[in-house]
Design a protein around this motif. Structure first.
Motif, PDB file in Angstrom:
ATOM      1  N   GLU A   1       2.187  76.779  -7.805  1.00  0.00           N
ATOM      2  CA  GLU A   1       3.303  76.641  -8.747  1.00  0.00           C
ATOM      3  C   GLU A   1       4.586  77.232  -8.154  1.00  0.00           C
ATOM      4  O   GLU A   1       5.651  76.611  -8.221  1.00  0.00           O
TER       5      GLU A   1
ATOM      6  N   LEU B   1       8.068  75.305  -7.243  1.00  0.00           N
ATOM      7  CA  LEU B   1       9.347  75.698  -7.852  1.00  0.00           C
ATOM      8  C   LEU B   1      10.403  76.091  -6.819  1.00  0.00           C
ATOM      9  O   LEU B   1      11.594  76.041  -7.126  1.00  0.00           O
TER      10      LEU B   1
ATOM     11  N   TYR C   1       8.973  70.596 -12.738  1.00  0.00           N
ATOM     12  CA  TYR C   1       7.774  71.396 -13.011  1.00  0.00           C
ATOM     13  C   TYR C   1       7.242  71.073 -14.411  1.00  0.00           C
ATOM     14  O   TYR C   1       6.047  70.866 -14.603  1.00  0.00           O
TER      15      TYR C   1
ATOM     16  N   LYS D   1       7.539  79.912 -16.662  1.00  0.00           N
ATOM     17  CA  LYS D   1       6.200  79.317 -16.625  1.00  0.00           C
ATOM     18  C   LYS D   1       5.533  79.385 -17.989  1.00  0.00           C
ATOM     19  O   LYS D   1       4.743  78.512 -18.333  1.00  0.00           O
TER      20      LYS D   1
ATOM     21  N   PHE E   1       0.833  68.265  -8.786  1.00  0.00           N
ATOM     22  CA  PHE E   1       2.240  68.126  -8.395  1.00  0.00           C
ATOM     23  C   PHE E   1       2.466  66.962  -7.438  1.00  0.00           C
ATOM     24  O   PHE E   1       3.557  66.787  -6.928  1.00  0.00           O
TER      25      PHE E   1
END
Length: 130
Positions: free
Chosen positions: A39, A43, A51, A67, A77
């Motif tokens: 993550e 980002l 996201y 988040k 992703f």
């Protein structure tokens, strides 16, 4: 337990991925679901809006750009994962978040239809696209 609303942009993104055949039909979601490391890496080179579109739920009361705002991740992703949708549906059902459960269920049905999974399909088949 937090409350969630359905993230409409995530639904649209998931539909586009399915229609573009950017999915994985058979994966071990426990192994491929994004962790904090993935993550954070995502980002670093993507905006919060990008996201967010990987999460079917938005946490009520959490601030945008955090988040904590996003829940029920369904892909890695890059591609949508069938097992990710199943996990979203199961978790939402378990926690009684009916709108999220139904959104995940509808996406799962769309994925199965587009990918050719039918009631007669072999349960052990290992097809993947992307």
């Amino acid at each position: 337990m937090p409350d969630y609303t359905v993230n409409r942009r995530a639904l649209a993104h998931a539909r586009r991925l399915i229609d573009a055949r950017q999915y994985v039909l058979n994966s071990d979601w426990g192994e491929v679901q994004p962790r904090a490391k993935e993550e954070n890496a995502f980002l670093k080179s993507h905006a919060w809006g990008e996201y967010a579109q990987w999460h079917l739920g938005r946490t009520v009361g959490a601030e945008d750009g955090t988040k904590a705002r996003y829940a029920f991740v369904y892909g890695d992703f890059r591609r949508i994962h069938r097992t990710g949708l199943i996990a979203c549906e199961y978790r939402a059902a378990e926690w009684r978040h009916k709108a999220i459960e139904l959104a995940a269920h509808n996406l799962l049905q769309r994925l199965d239809r587009v990918s050719g999974i039918t009631a007669r399909s072999r349960s052990g088949s290992r097809r993947s696209s992307g």
